[in-house]
Design a protein around this motif. Structure first.
Motif, short mmCIF file in Angstrom:
data_model
loop_
_atom_site.label_atom_id
_atom_site.label_comp_id
_atom_site.label_asym_id
_atom_site.label_seq_id
_atom_site.Cartn_x
_atom_site.Cartn_y
_atom_site.Cartn_z
N ARG A 78 0.82 -1.21 0.00
CA ARG A 78 0.00 0.00 0.00
C ARG A 78 0.85 1.26 0.00
NH1 ARG A 78 -2.78 -3.50 3.60
NH2 ARG A 78 -1.86 -2.53 5.42
N SER A 79 2.16 1.10 -0.10
CA SER A 79 3.09 2.23 -0.07
C SER A 79 3.87 2.26 -1.37
CB SER A 79 4.06 2.04 1.10
OG SER A 79 5.22 2.80 0.92
N GLU A 83 6.33 -0.73 -2.73
CA GLU A 83 6.18 -1.34 -4.05
C GLU A 83 7.52 -1.49 -4.77
OE1 GLU A 83 3.31 1.06 -6.06
OE2 GLU A 83 1.62 -0.03 -5.19
N GLU A 127 -5.78 -10.56 -2.78
CA GLU A 127 -5.21 -10.69 -1.44
C GLU A 127 -4.10 -11.73 -1.41
OE1 GLU A 127 -5.84 -9.18 1.67
OE2 GLU A 127 -6.80 -7.69 0.41
#
Length: 177
Positions: A78-79, A83, A127
């Motif tokens: 999520r960053s 990534e 997920e």
């Protein structure tokens, strides 16, 4: 909010410098940045923490491929900085697996908010693509005094300080923090 620092091992001990990752787009860019911190091809560690949610260690030894450890892949995904570290190889995917996800999407008109009677398999697949928990080389710091078990036990909020303390570099890390 994130913090990133380079720790370069020299014959006089560890030297620390903070670093901006805004211009770093790939793992290769990050490895090049680390190599620039040590003209003698010594070990360089890139330590990154993101909002006490995850931390990452990238180890560059000369021209060898970088070794990477990320404490929580799902949080790092999520960053934008996370990534960079979460390469296909690190996640055990073949390059280009992202394209398969697009092919498996069911675009039958239910994306406009209509209830979908099918199970949400696409969400589960996304997920599964990035695991919750640590990924990478958990032995990345073994020879420097931080065992695999110790690395897994670190909390994201104080991991970089604990790693620096084990390396004998806590004072130099704190000067750039």
């Amino acid at each position: 909010m994130y913090f990133a620092a380079l720790l370069a091992r020299t014959e006089d001990g560890w030297e620390a410098s903070d670093t901006e990752l805004d211009d770093v787009e790939t793992l290769s860019d990050l490895a090049d940045l680390a190599r620039e911190a040590s003209p003698e091809d010594d070990t360089v560690l890139v330590l990154i923490e993101q909002e006490d949610a995850w931390f990452g260690v990238v180890r560059v030894d000369g021209e060898d491929d970088p070794r990477i450890y990320v404490s929580d892949a799902a949080a790092a995904a999520r960053s934008s900085y996370g990534e960079i570290l979460l390469t296909d190889e690190l996640l055990g995917r073949e390059p280009g697996d992202d394209d398969a996800d697009l092919d498996s999407l069911d675009l039958d008109g239910t994306e406009d908010g209509e209830p979908d009677s099918d199970d949400d398999d696409d969400g589960a697949a996304a997920e599964a693509a990035v695991p919750h928990g640590p990924v990478g080389d958990s032995e990345v710091l073994d020879d420097l005094g931080v065992s695999e078990k110790e690395l897994h036990a670190l909390d994201a909020d104080d991991a970089l300080s604990a790693i620096a303390e084990a390396l004998g570099a806590s004072e130099v890390l704190e000067t750039v923090r």
